[in-house]
Design a protein around this motif. Structure first.
Motif, short mmCIF file in Angstrom:
data_model
loop_
_atom_site.label_atom_id
_atom_site.label_comp_id
_atom_site.label_asym_id
_atom_site.label_seq_id
_atom_site.Cartn_x
_atom_site.Cartn_y
_atom_site.Cartn_z
N ILE A 130 -4.72 3.40 51.25
CA ILE A 130 -4.40 4.83 51.31
C ILE A 130 -2.93 5.01 51.65
O ILE A 130 -2.38 4.29 52.47
CB ILE A 130 -5.26 5.52 52.40
N VAL A 131 -2.30 5.98 51.03
CA VAL A 131 -0.93 6.36 51.37
C VAL A 131 -0.94 7.82 51.81
O VAL A 131 -1.29 8.70 51.03
CB VAL A 131 0.03 6.18 50.17
N GLU A 132 -0.57 8.04 53.06
CA GLU A 132 -0.52 9.41 53.58
C GLU A 132 0.66 10.16 52.94
O GLU A 132 1.67 9.55 52.59
CB GLU A 132 -0.33 9.40 55.10
N PRO A 133 0.56 11.48 52.77
CA PRO A 133 1.66 12.24 52.17
C PRO A 133 2.99 12.02 52.87
O PRO A 133 4.04 11.96 52.24
CB PRO A 133 1.19 13.70 52.31
N SER A 134 2.99 11.88 54.20
CA SER A 134 4.24 11.73 54.95
C SER A 134 4.91 10.40 54.70
O SER A 134 6.12 10.25 54.85
CB SER A 134 3.98 11.88 56.44
N SER A 135 4.11 9.38 54.31
CA SER A 135 4.68 8.05 54.11
C SER A 135 4.88 7.72 52.64
O SER A 135 5.25 6.61 52.30
CB SER A 135 3.75 6.99 54.73
N ALA A 136 4.61 8.70 51.77
CA ALA A 136 4.77 8.45 50.35
C ALA A 136 6.23 8.23 50.02
O ALA A 136 7.10 8.89 50.54
CB ALA A 136 4.22 9.63 49.54
N THR A 137 6.49 7.27 49.17
CA THR A 137 7.86 6.97 48.78
C THR A 137 8.13 7.50 47.39
O THR A 137 7.22 7.70 46.60
CB THR A 137 8.10 5.45 48.79
N SER A 138 9.41 7.75 47.10
CA SER A 138 9.76 8.26 45.79
C SER A 138 9.76 7.13 44.79
O SER A 138 9.96 5.98 45.12
CB SER A 138 11.16 8.89 45.84
N GLN A 143 -7.96 14.92 49.35
CA GLN A 143 -7.38 14.94 48.01
C GLN A 143 -5.86 14.78 48.01
O GLN A 143 -5.28 14.31 47.03
CB GLN A 143 -7.76 16.24 47.30
N GLN A 144 -5.20 15.17 49.11
CA GLN A 144 -3.74 15.05 49.14
C GLN A 144 -3.29 13.60 49.33
O GLN A 144 -2.12 13.29 49.12
CB GLN A 144 -3.14 15.93 50.24
N ASN A 145 -4.19 12.73 49.75
CA ASN A 145 -3.83 11.33 49.93
C ASN A 145 -3.89 10.58 48.60
O ASN A 145 -4.81 10.78 47.81
CB ASN A 145 -4.79 10.66 50.93
N MET A 146 -2.90 9.75 48.38
CA MET A 146 -2.86 8.93 47.17
C MET A 146 -3.34 7.51 47.48
O MET A 146 -3.26 7.05 48.62
CB MET A 146 -1.45 8.88 46.59
N LEU A 147 -3.81 6.82 46.48
CA LEU A 147 -4.29 5.46 46.62
C LEU A 147 -3.24 4.47 46.12
O LEU A 147 -2.49 4.76 45.19
CB LEU A 147 -5.58 5.25 45.83
N ARG A 148 -3.22 3.32 46.76
CA ARG A 148 -2.44 2.18 46.25
C ARG A 148 -3.44 1.12 45.86
O ARG A 148 -4.20 0.63 46.69
CB ARG A 148 -1.48 1.66 47.33
N LYS A 171 -4.45 8.90 41.98
CA LYS A 171 -5.36 9.93 42.50
C LYS A 171 -6.77 9.38 42.65
O LYS A 171 -7.41 9.57 43.68
CB LYS A 171 -5.37 11.13 41.55
N PHE A 172 -7.26 8.72 41.62
CA PHE A 172 -8.55 8.04 41.69
C PHE A 172 -8.59 7.01 40.57
O PHE A 172 -7.75 7.01 39.67
CB PHE A 172 -9.72 9.03 41.56
N PHE A 173 -9.54 6.11 40.65
CA PHE A 173 -9.65 5.11 39.59
C PHE A 173 -11.10 4.75 39.36
O PHE A 173 -11.97 4.98 40.19
CB PHE A 173 -8.82 3.86 39.91
N GLN A 174 -11.34 4.20 38.18
CA GLN A 174 -12.68 3.79 37.78
C GLN A 174 -12.62 2.35 37.28
O GLN A 174 -11.62 1.93 36.71
CB GLN A 174 -13.22 4.68 36.67
N LEU A 175 -13.69 1.62 37.48
CA LEU A 175 -13.76 0.24 37.01
C LEU A 175 -15.00 0.04 36.14
O LEU A 175 -16.07 0.55 36.45
CB LEU A 175 -13.84 -0.74 38.18
N ALA A 176 -14.83 -0.69 35.07
CA ALA A 176 -15.94 -1.10 34.22
C ALA A 176 -15.92 -2.61 34.12
O ALA A 176 -14.86 -3.24 34.13
CB ALA A 176 -15.81 -0.46 32.83
N ALA A 177 -17.08 -3.22 33.98
CA ALA A 177 -17.17 -4.68 34.02
C ALA A 177 -16.71 -5.34 32.73
O ALA A 177 -16.53 -6.54 32.70
CB ALA A 177 -18.60 -5.11 34.31
N GLN A 178 -16.50 -4.56 31.69
CA GLN A 178 -16.13 -5.16 30.41
C GLN A 178 -15.04 -4.34 29.74
O GLN A 178 -15.10 -3.12 29.71
CB GLN A 178 -17.36 -5.27 29.51
#
Length: 386
Positions: A180-188, A342-347, A359-366
């Protein structure tokens, strides 16, 4: 690195094409080149040694998928990859679990100690042994192990309010983690930039499990993905706790598959985890029990658990923290991961390559195209002894 790899693979495919054409009569070669056909007698597969950490293998995998997605399926048999691990390498650990000779070459203490130390003082002394191992591997590994390729779909945040969210599809064969990346620690920076990430970027890792115990998931429509645990070095200890919602679908059990054999698509059960995670990791590396017709993934999670409120004094309640709960969930066909806030971004760390501002991600096995396996050279299928 990407540009170098792109040029390298492009030249390799061009060379493979020339090898194929050399088997044709001279009069047929121009026509073959013009229509892109491949002769019925394929050339001997070209062996390509990939020496590096997991993120370097990931770069080669992406180019392999990208280049061969535009070729006919016959081209898939033209290349074999030799994995020479330098540093942390989940795929190499898995290969060692299915091939004891590979394990003896590249998973013993001498090899790992040499390349894990910053100051390899014994490099000169051990150089002949290193050369011998690599030479024997390149000459003797003639068995192709087809490593299944999974698919990650990342949705990035908008760069400006007027733009729409962008998506990116990334193939992977090993492990996916998330932080997780908090809005305050997000880098440009560009949201879709992907950079190799060392082990220092990971704050907490789930309990280690045998590579053979990690499964892959059946490919869903064309989206879902998974997450794992990491945090920015600039973030505090609290960054290890991640508020996530993970929706995942489990494949039907063997008995259910037999019962529903007449159905085109096997049934899948949806489950949801919405809590505080200490770490989350998804693996596509196959397990020994994985059925060829049903690819699945495995997910290892460590969650922060709390007991029900305990009354110490009248009208006063206090949450009592308990030890973290760890569990491994197998048989996952697809997965979607989002942050509870929702304001938090993922790494997201995909096979050692970090993608930020997700913002979000999905995984498929193939993987969705006809390129569904990554051919790796091994000596043979034999379990390693530990």
């Amino acid at each position: 690195m990407a540009k170098l790899g792109d040029t390298f693979l492009s030249k390799l495919i061009f060379t493979t094409s020339r090898l194929a054409e050399s088997r044709l009569p001279a009069a047929a070669r121009p026509q073959c080149s013009a229509i892109g056909k491949i002769p019925t007698q394929p050339p001997t597969p070209v062996k390509i040694a990939v020496a590096g950490a997991q993120h370097y293998l990931s770069a080669i995998l992406r180019l392999f998928v990208e280049q061969l997605s535009h070729k006919t399926p016959d081209w898939l048999g033209y290349m074999r990859f030799l994995v020479i691990p330098l540093g942390s390498h989940p795929v190499a650990r898995y290969l060692g679990s299915v091939d004891h000779r590979y394990s003896n070459f590249f998973q013993d203490l001498v090899w790992r100690g040499l390349f894990n130390k910053l100051e390899a003082q014994s490099a000169v002394q051990d150089a002949p042994d290193i050369v011998s191992r690599i030479t024997q591997y390149m000459a003797g590994a003639n068995c192709a192990h087809q490593l299944p390729i999974a698919e990650a779909m990342l949705t990035y945040k908008q760069k400006s309010p007027d733009e729409e969210s962008s998506q990116k599809f990334i193939p992977f064969v090993g492990v996916v983690k998330v932080g997780i990346v908090e809005p305050s620690s997000a880098t440009s920076g560009d949201s879709d930039d992907a950079a190799p990430s060392g082990s220092g970027a990971l704050s907490s890792t789930p309990p280690s499990t045998s590579p053979a115990a990690k499964e892959a998931s059946p490919t869903p429509p064309s989206s879902p993905s998974v997450s794992g645990g990491l945090s920015s070095p600039s973030q505090g200890v609290g960054a290890e706790l991640m508020g996530l919602q993970v929706d995942y679908w489990t494949a039907a059990l063997p008995m259910d598959r037999k019962r529903d054999a007449e159905k085109k698509d096997p049934p899948a059960t949806k489950n949801t985890l919405k809590c505080t995670f200490r770490s989350l990791q998804v693996s596509r590396l196959p397990s020994s029990s994985e059925a060829a017709a049903t690819p699945t993934m495995s997910m290892t999670v460590v969650t922060k658990e709390k007991n029900k409120k305990v009354m110490f004094l009248p009208k006063k309640a206090k949450d009592k923290d308990v030890e973290s709960k760890s569990q491994c969930i197998e048989g996952i066909s697809r997965l979607i991961c989002t942050a509870k806030q929702q304001q938090n971004m993922l790494r997201v760390l995909i096979d050692g390559v970090e993608c930020s501002d997700v913002k979000f991600f999905q995984l498929a096995a193939q993987w969705s195209s006809h390129v569904k396996h990554f051919p790796i050279c091994i000596f043979g299928h034999s379990k390693a002894t530990f």
